[in-house]
Design a protein around this motif. Structure first.
Motif, PDB file in Angstrom:
ATOM      1  N   THR A 329      48.673  -6.016 -21.470  1.00 24.03           N
ATOM      2  CA  THR A 329      49.787  -5.483 -22.084  1.00 24.03           C
ATOM      3  C   THR A 329      49.323  -4.111 -22.869  1.00 24.03           C
ATOM      4  OG1 THR A 329      50.838  -7.558 -22.184  1.00 24.03           O
ATOM      5  CG2 THR A 329      51.983  -5.674 -23.406  1.00 24.03           C
ATOM      6  N   SER A 330      48.411  -4.375 -23.663  1.00 23.66           N
ATOM      7  CA  SER A 330      47.989  -3.169 -24.379  1.00 23.66           C
ATOM      8  C   SER A 330      46.351  -3.225 -24.454  1.00 23.66           C
ATOM      9  CB  SER A 330      48.565  -2.896 -25.893  1.00 23.66           C
ATOM     10  OG  SER A 330      48.456  -4.356 -26.610  1.00 23.66           O
ATOM     11  N   ALA A 331      45.630  -1.980 -24.593  1.00 22.13           N
ATOM     12  CA  ALA A 331      44.306  -1.907 -25.153  1.00 22.13           C
ATOM     13  C   ALA A 331      43.941  -1.285 -26.373  1.00 22.13           C
ATOM     14  CB  ALA A 331      43.743  -1.306 -23.889  1.00 22.13           C
ATOM     15  N   GLY A 332      43.219  -1.882 -27.265  1.00 18.58           N
ATOM     16  CA  GLY A 332      43.085  -1.134 -28.616  1.00 18.58           C
ATOM     17  C   GLY A 332      44.017  -1.377 -29.559  1.00 18.58           C
ATOM     18  N   THR A 333      44.026  -0.950 -30.538  1.00 15.54           N
ATOM     19  CA  THR A 333      45.283  -1.132 -31.709  1.00 15.54           C
ATOM     20  C   THR A 333      45.577   0.207 -32.317  1.00 15.54           C
ATOM     21  OG1 THR A 333      43.577  -1.369 -33.631  1.00 15.54           O
ATOM     22  CG2 THR A 333      44.163  -3.123 -32.121  1.00 15.54           C
ATOM     23  N   SER A 419      29.225  -3.938  -3.655  1.00 17.57           N
ATOM     24  CA  SER A 419      29.698  -3.177  -2.827  1.00 17.57           C
ATOM     25  C   SER A 419      31.181  -2.838  -3.025  1.00 17.57           C
ATOM     26  CB  SER A 419      29.675  -4.007  -1.653  1.00 17.57           C
ATOM     27  OG  SER A 419      30.391  -5.112  -1.664  1.00 17.57           O
ATOM     28  N   SER A 420      31.619  -3.440  -3.987  1.00 11.06           N
ATOM     29  CA  SER A 420      33.126  -3.395  -4.332  1.00 11.06           C
ATOM     30  C   SER A 420      33.360  -2.797  -5.729  1.00 11.06           C
ATOM     31  CB  SER A 420      34.260  -4.769  -4.051  1.00 11.06           C
ATOM     32  OG  SER A 420      33.525  -5.492  -5.093  1.00 11.06           O
ATOM     33  N   ALA A 421      32.266  -2.204  -6.124  1.00  6.99           N
ATOM     34  CA  ALA A 421      32.427  -1.853  -7.732  1.00  6.99           C
ATOM     35  C   ALA A 421      33.493  -0.811  -7.975  1.00  6.99           C
ATOM     36  CB  ALA A 421      30.980  -1.272  -8.158  1.00  6.99           C
ATOM     37  N   GLY A 422      33.583   0.288  -6.723  1.00 14.01           N
ATOM     38  CA  GLY A 422      34.434   1.300  -6.815  1.00 14.01           C
ATOM     39  C   GLY A 422      35.833   1.102  -7.072  1.00 14.01           C
ATOM     40  N   SER A 423      36.184  -0.292  -7.200  1.00 10.08           N
ATOM     41  CA  SER A 423      37.591  -0.718  -7.111  1.00 10.08           C
ATOM     42  C   SER A 423      37.778  -1.165  -8.558  1.00 10.08           C
ATOM     43  CB  SER A 423      38.202  -1.796  -6.115  1.00 10.08           C
ATOM     44  OG  SER A 423      37.532  -2.925  -6.375  1.00 10.08           O
ATOM     45  N   SER A 424      36.874  -1.103  -9.261  1.00 12.88           N
ATOM     46  CA  SER A 424      37.153  -1.509 -10.687  1.00 12.88           C
ATOM     47  C   SER A 424      38.134  -0.494 -11.416  1.00 12.88           C
ATOM     48  CB  SER A 424      35.915  -1.436 -11.773  1.00 12.88           C
ATOM     49  OG  SER A 424      35.035  -2.521 -10.984  1.00 12.88           O
ATOM     50  N   SER A 425      39.004  -1.203 -12.237  1.00  4.02           N
ATOM     51  CA  SER A 425      40.161  -0.391 -13.085  1.00  4.02           C
ATOM     52  C   SER A 425      40.600  -0.866 -14.316  1.00  4.02           C
ATOM     53  CB  SER A 425      41.189   0.191 -11.919  1.00  4.02           C
ATOM     54  OG  SER A 425      41.960  -1.209 -11.620  1.00  4.02           O
ATOM     55  N   LEU A 426      41.382  -0.631 -14.904  1.00  3.94           N
ATOM     56  CA  LEU A 426      42.080  -0.997 -16.013  1.00  3.94           C
ATOM     57  C   LEU A 426      43.518  -0.654 -16.248  1.00  3.94           C
ATOM     58  CD1 LEU A 426      41.072  -1.522 -19.643  1.00  3.94           C
ATOM     59  CD2 LEU A 426      42.989  -0.294 -19.407  1.00  3.94           C
ATOM     60  N   ARG A 427      44.372  -1.626 -16.511  1.00  2.44           N
ATOM     61  CA  ARG A 427      45.833  -1.123 -16.487  1.00  2.44           C
ATOM     62  C   ARG A 427      46.373  -1.711 -17.612  1.00  2.44           C
ATOM     63  NH1 ARG A 427      50.972  -3.532 -13.676  1.00  2.44           N
ATOM     64  NH2 ARG A 427      52.309  -2.122 -14.256  1.00  2.44           N
ATOM     65  N   ALA A 428      46.909  -0.847 -18.695  1.00  2.00           N
ATOM     66  CA  ALA A 428      47.712  -1.403 -20.060  1.00  2.00           C
ATOM     67  C   ALA A 428      48.963  -1.010 -19.821  1.00  2.00           C
ATOM     68  CB  ALA A 428      46.899  -0.687 -21.250  1.00  2.00           C
ATOM     69  N   ALA A 452      51.652   5.520 -23.624  1.00  2.00           N
ATOM     70  CA  ALA A 452      52.518   4.520 -23.536  1.00  2.00           C
ATOM     71  C   ALA A 452      52.631   3.942 -22.010  1.00  2.00           C
ATOM     72  CB  ALA A 452      54.039   5.045 -23.841  1.00  2.00           C
ATOM     73  N   GLY A 453      51.578   3.225 -21.988  1.00  2.00           N
ATOM     74  CA  GLY A 453      51.218   2.590 -20.568  1.00  2.00           C
ATOM     75  C   GLY A 453      50.117   3.450 -19.829  1.00  2.00           C
ATOM     76  N   ALA A 454      49.195   3.109 -19.355  1.00  2.00           N
ATOM     77  CA  ALA A 454      48.264   3.840 -18.669  1.00  2.00           C
ATOM     78  C   ALA A 454      47.387   2.988 -17.442  1.00  2.00           C
ATOM     79  CB  ALA A 454      47.388   4.549 -19.729  1.00  2.00           C
ATOM     80  N   ALA A 455      46.793   3.636 -16.589  1.00  2.00           N
ATOM     81  CA  ALA A 455      45.720   3.190 -15.857  1.00  2.00           C
ATOM     82  C   ALA A 455      44.367   3.905 -15.860  1.00  2.00           C
ATOM     83  CB  ALA A 455      46.321   3.255 -14.386  1.00  2.00           C
ATOM     84  N   ILE A 456      43.564   3.019 -15.901  1.00  2.00           N
ATOM     85  CA  ILE A 456      42.122   3.968 -15.839  1.00  2.00           C
ATOM     86  C   ILE A 456      41.187   3.718 -14.400  1.00  2.00           C
ATOM     87  CG2 ILE A 456      39.967   4.356 -17.027  1.00  2.00           C
ATOM     88  CD1 ILE A 456      41.292   3.389 -19.646  1.00  2.00           C
ATOM     89  N   TYR A 457      40.932   4.375 -13.946  1.00  2.00           N
ATOM     90  CA  TYR A 457      40.218   4.311 -12.534  1.00  2.00           C
ATOM     91  C   TYR A 457      39.174   5.479 -12.696  1.00  2.00           C
ATOM     92  CZ  TYR A 457      43.607   7.660 -10.906  1.00  2.00           C
ATOM     93  OH  TYR A 457      44.152   8.487 -10.490  1.00  2.00           O
ATOM     94  N   GLY A 458      38.171   5.396 -11.524  1.00  2.00           N
ATOM     95  CA  GLY A 458      37.257   6.230 -11.268  1.00  2.00           C
ATOM     96  C   GLY A 458      37.254   6.990  -9.930  1.00  2.00           C
ATOM     97  N   ASN A 459      37.064   8.139  -9.815  1.00  2.00           N
ATOM     98  CA  ASN A 459      36.953   8.887  -8.588  1.00  2.00           C
ATOM     99  C   ASN A 459      35.375   9.869  -8.538  1.00  2.00           C
ATOM    100  OD1 ASN A 459      37.442  11.386  -9.937  1.00  2.00           O
ATOM    101  ND2 ASN A 459      39.737  11.334  -9.298  1.00  2.00           N
ATOM    102  N   HIS A 460      35.567  10.769  -7.767  1.00  2.00           N
ATOM    103  CA  HIS A 460      34.473  11.730  -7.445  1.00  2.00           C
ATOM    104  C   HIS A 460      34.154  12.540  -8.705  1.00  2.00           C
ATOM    105  CE1 HIS A 460      37.547  14.096  -5.796  1.00  2.00           C
ATOM    106  NE2 HIS A 460      36.792  15.157  -5.900  1.00  2.00           N
ATOM    107  N   LEU A 461      35.213  12.523  -9.502  1.00  2.00           N
ATOM    108  CA  LEU A 461      35.374  13.665 -10.767  1.00  2.00           C
ATOM    109  C   LEU A 461      34.987  13.026 -11.974  1.00  2.00           C
ATOM    110  CD1 LEU A 461      38.205  15.971  -9.998  1.00  2.00           C
ATOM    111  CD2 LEU A 461      35.905  16.377  -9.304  1.00  2.00           C
ATOM    112  N   GLY A 462      34.942  11.685 -11.986  1.00  2.00           N
ATOM    113  CA  GLY A 462      34.582  10.960 -13.027  1.00  2.00           C
ATOM    114  C   GLY A 462      35.757   9.763 -13.547  1.00  2.00           C
ATOM    115  N   ILE A 463      36.101   9.629 -14.694  1.00  6.53           N
ATOM    116  CA  ILE A 463      37.094   8.582 -15.117  1.00  6.53           C
ATOM    117  C   ILE A 463      38.376   9.356 -15.420  1.00  6.53           C
ATOM    118  CG2 ILE A 463      37.663   6.798 -16.949  1.00  6.53           C
ATOM    119  CD1 ILE A 463      34.637   6.395 -17.371  1.00  6.53           C
ATOM    120  N   VAL A 464      39.453   8.706 -14.537  1.00  2.00           N
ATOM    121  CA  VAL A 464      40.872   9.394 -14.814  1.00  2.00           C
ATOM    122  C   VAL A 464      41.593   8.182 -15.611  1.00  2.00           C
ATOM    123  CG1 VAL A 464      42.760  10.024 -13.233  1.00  2.00           C
ATOM    124  CG2 VAL A 464      40.440  10.227 -12.423  1.00  2.00           C
TER     125      VAL A 464
END
Length: 466
Positions: A329-333, A419-428, A452-464
């Motif tokens: 639901t939320s990450a951090g405080t 092999s599936s590490a590229g699919s790791s992500s976080l969604r708050a 106010a709500g976010a998704a974190i994932y990686g691509n060829h440029l870094g962390i988005v």
């Protein structure tokens, strides 16, 4: 001389009427029919036939001694042939004992057989105690009844002994008899309990109350269910599921799966899957999926996904290392508390992989060495001592092969995760706060503003962050 002849005539007459059934024989006169003497012999046999007594009766006890052969002849006529005590008869005759009943024969009573019985081969648990047993373990021995020893009555007849009664095998749930029906064995690996006198095996051990340091050191093959709370110092490990209806505080749990209904604090949990309420300052090691409430100041390593959506669904403080997805639901405080999140930690997995390969190599080398030695011993004459050594070596080899299986399985799992590490992500879903730092592979990024709500994932440029 005339007196001796008179006595012989008396004893010749005692056998008259003695061939009677058990009981008192009719009087037999020492005298012939022309004699006026009143001397009789009575032989009585007890109702069970185990005792016979003789009594010489006379109106003149001053007659003195009489020939022992006269007594023997009367006894033979009565049919008493077993257990006759010749010494008593001789003493009776020499001492001229009259009007006194003397036991002169005793049979042997039969000894009845013993009933069958159950002999425990394992420790029997008290109520609330756990006694883990592996499949195939002999639980008790079922001893058959014995036949007993026959007796003999004074007439020489056999008195049959009673055979003991057979006991019923205490067969309960998940137990079975051995091939010869001499032992009861566990049909499954689990907890041994006694129910109504029967041995029962269960793959679940249930504790109705709380667990603490005193009763909480449990190591079990199956499932453990605790209907109360688990307190400080408890250590629980099982091959199945640990399910706790209450709260857990400063304990250690290890199982295939763990379910805790209320809050966990200061607890170390290792499992393939977890379903938890809120966790505070806990250490979680999961090779599968974690479903929980909030994670406060926890140290988490998870090879699968983390769904932190129950209750407030907050992840704050601590360190979360996840190879899959994190959904919360939320990450951090709002206080910008430092929270470290690592997604797709290939370095950790590569380190674990190298350690496991080294361990596997040592096991394989030991198995190969043992196999070589066993091959050298095959064939030819083998001493008893060498045969024991070979059996011991084979047992060691079997154990090493058992140790090898989970290591190989873990290596395969690591390869799959990497092999599936590229699919790791976080969604708050509701909020992502500053103070959260995210690492993904070789990339690192600190959250610097409120989302106010976010998704974190990686691509060829870094962390988005989006």
């Amino acid at each position: 001389m005339n007196n001796i002849k008179d006595m012989e005539r008396l004893f010749d007459s005692i056998i008259d009427g003695l061939n009677q059934p058990v009981g008192e024989s009719p009087a037999a006169s020492f005298l012939n029919t022309n004699s006026s003497s009143d001397v009789t012999v009575n032989i009585t046999v007890s109702s069970d036939g185990l005792s016979a007594a003789i009594c010489v009766k006379t109106a003149d006890p001053t007659r003195g001694s009489y020939p022992v052969e006269a007594l023997n002849r009367a006894i033979r006529e009565k049919g008493v042939v077993f257990g006759v005590q010749a010494g008593k008869l001789l003493k009776m005759a020499l001492n001229g004992i009259y009007d006194t009943e003397v036991e002169f024969a005793r049979g042997t009573a039969p000894i009845d057989g013993d009933d069958g019985r159950i002999v425990p081969l394992v420790e029997l648990p008290e109520a609330g105690e756990l006694y883990p047993v592996k499949v195939g373990t002999a639980l008790c021995r079922i001893e058959p009844p014995t036949s007993g020893i026959n007796g003999t009555d004074v007439f020489g007849n056999v008195i049959r002994a009673k055979r003991g009664k057979a006991c019923a095998a205490p067969t309960g749930a998940n137990t079975c008899l051995s091939g010869d029906c001499a032992e009861l064995v566990a049909g499954i690996s689990g907890a041994l309990t006694l129910r109504g006198g029967c041995y029962c095996m269960s793959d679940e051990f249930v504790i109705e109350g709380d667990v603490d340091r005193k009763n909480g050191k449990l190591d079990f093959f199956g499932n453990i269910t605790v209907r109360g709370n688990v307190h400080k110092g408890a250590q629980m490990r099982c091959g199945g599921k640990i399910k706790i209806y209450g709260a857990v505080s400063e304990a250690e749990l290890s199982a295939k799966s763990v379910e805790i209904a209320e809050e966990s604090s200061g607890t170390k949990i290792t499992a393939e899957s977890m379903v938890l309420a809120d966790c505070r300052e806990c250490g979680l090691r999961c090779t599968g999926t974690i479903k929980c409430g909030s994670l406060y100041e926890c140290d988490v390593i998870c090879d699968g996904d983390i769904f932190c959506t129950e209750n407030y669904g907050v992840i704050c403080g601590g360190k979360i290392d996840c190879e899959g997805r994190i959904v919360c639901t939320s990450a951090g405080t709002r206080m910008h508390e430092k929270t470290e999140i690592i997604l797709g930690n290939a370095a950790r997995l590569e380190s674990e992989k190298a350690a496991l390969k080294e361990k596997l190599s040592k096991i394989d080398a030991e198995i190969s060495k043992i196999s070589e030695k066993l091959g050298e011993q095959a064939g030819g004459d083998i001493s008893e001592h060498d045969r024991e050594l070979i059996a011991a070596a084979q047992r060691i080899k079997n154990r090493r092969e058992e140790e090898r299986e989970p290591i190989s399985a873990r290596l395969e799992k690591i390869a799959e995760i990497i092999s599936s590490a590229g699919s790791s992500s976080l969604r708050a879903a509701r909020a992502l706060h500053p103070g959260v730092s995210v690492s993904l592979g070789t990339y690192h990024r600190d959250v610097e503003k409120e989302y106010a709500g976010a998704a974190i994932y990686g691509n060829h440029l870094g962390i988005v962050i989006s």
